[in-house]
Design a protein around this motif. Structure first.
Motif, PDB file in Angstrom:
ATOM      1  N   TYR A 104      -7.507  55.854 -33.234  1.00 47.50           N
ATOM      2  CA  TYR A 104      -7.356  57.174 -33.840  1.00 47.50           C
ATOM      3  C   TYR A 104      -7.076  58.225 -32.764  1.00 47.50           C
ATOM      4  CZ  TYR A 104      -8.430  61.496 -36.279  1.00 47.50           C
ATOM      5  OH  TYR A 104      -8.370  62.759 -36.792  1.00 47.50           O
ATOM      6  N   GLU A 105      -7.825  58.164 -31.630  1.00 45.93           N
ATOM      7  CA  GLU A 105      -7.610  59.123 -30.534  1.00 45.93           C
ATOM      8  C   GLU A 105      -6.208  58.977 -29.950  1.00 45.93           C
ATOM      9  OE1 GLU A 105      -9.490  61.611 -29.245  1.00 45.93           O
ATOM     10  OE2 GLU A 105     -10.902  61.277 -30.881  1.00 45.93           O
ATOM     11  N   GLY A 145     -11.242  51.234 -33.634  1.00 42.65           N
ATOM     12  CA  GLY A 145     -10.669  52.164 -34.605  1.00 42.65           C
ATOM     13  C   GLY A 145     -10.735  53.595 -34.100  1.00 42.65           C
ATOM     14  N   GLY A 146     -11.848  53.969 -33.485  1.00 42.38           N
ATOM     15  CA  GLY A 146     -11.965  55.311 -32.911  1.00 42.38           C
ATOM     16  C   GLY A 146     -10.982  55.520 -31.771  1.00 42.38           C
ATOM     17  N   GLY A 164      -3.547  57.794 -31.464  1.00 45.28           N
ATOM     18  CA  GLY A 164      -2.592  58.290 -32.464  1.00 45.28           C
ATOM     19  C   GLY A 164      -2.540  59.797 -32.488  1.00 45.28           C
ATOM     20  N   LEU A 165      -3.716  60.430 -32.392  1.00 51.09           N
ATOM     21  CA  LEU A 165      -3.775  61.891 -32.385  1.00 51.09           C
ATOM     22  C   LEU A 165      -3.085  62.463 -31.144  1.00 51.09           C
ATOM     23  CD1 LEU A 165      -4.903  64.304 -33.971  1.00 51.09           C
ATOM     24  CD2 LEU A 165      -6.990  64.098 -32.611  1.00 51.09           C
TER      25      LEU A 165
END
Length: 194
Positions: free
Chosen positions: A173-174, A169-170, A176-177
């Motif tokens: 998220y990275e 998940g982390g 996606g960012l």
């Protein structure tokens, strides 16, 4: 008529002195204590070791055609062999780690914990079911089998599934960012140009 004892004695008498002749002994000569010391003789002064001075000269023989061709071949192949050596030394640790991983996996499967193979079968079957449900779309073929296998694995290994979900998940998220930042920069550049 010869008897065995007389033959044995004849062999014993002939082998003994013959075998002694094969032995080597070191003899050390030393000058007498009361004799005066003389100067030692140089090697050049001995008639057996006389060497003509400055008459010999080293002359290198010309290379033969075979030696010349082999030399050219070696010079031609040198960049390729050095490249192969670099690649070998670069990939050697990775190959050793892969081989060690294979040995460790084999040892784990050889002494697997109880219930491991049935769980593995259920997880594999879930992947096969995901493959059946993904007919018709290439994206579904990429998503469904790993997703079904992940769901089945999370049933049997909940702690590992939670830690995997947190880490992945982390990472997601990275990604996606970073993707959002790239798209935003592209959009701003697009608006400036038009």
């Amino acid at each position: 008529m010869l008897t065995i004892a007389s033959v044995f004695q004849a062999i014993q008498r002939s082998v003994g002195p013959a075998s002694l002749s094969l032995l080597t002994f070191k003899v050390y000569a030393s000058p007498k204590k009361d004799s005066p010391t003389k100067n030692s003789v140089k090697v050049d002064e001995l008639s057996l070791y006389s060497v003509p001075e400055d008459q010999s000269k080293y002359v290198e023989e010309p290379r033969t055609l075979l030696e010349e061709n082999i030399s050219q071949l070696r010079h031609f192949c040198e960049p390729y062999t050095s490249w192969c050596q670099e690649k070998y030394f670069y990939t050697k640790p990775k190959m050793q780690s892969i081989a060690q991983w294979g040995v460790d996996s084999y040892e784990y499967l050889k002494n697997a914990p109880p219930g491991f193979f049935p769980r593995l079968g259920v997880i594999g079957f879930a992947g096969f079911v995901g493959l059946l449900f993904s007919r018709g779309s290439k994206i579904k073929k990429l998503v469904y089998p790993p997703g079904f296998m992940g769901i089945a694995a999370s049933v049997y290994y909940p702690q590992q599934a939670i830690s995997f979900a947190q880490v992945s998940g982390g990472i997601l998220y990275e990604w996606g960012l970073q993707g959002y930042i790239v798209i935003e920069d592209l959009w701003k550049n697009f608006q400036k140009n038009y």
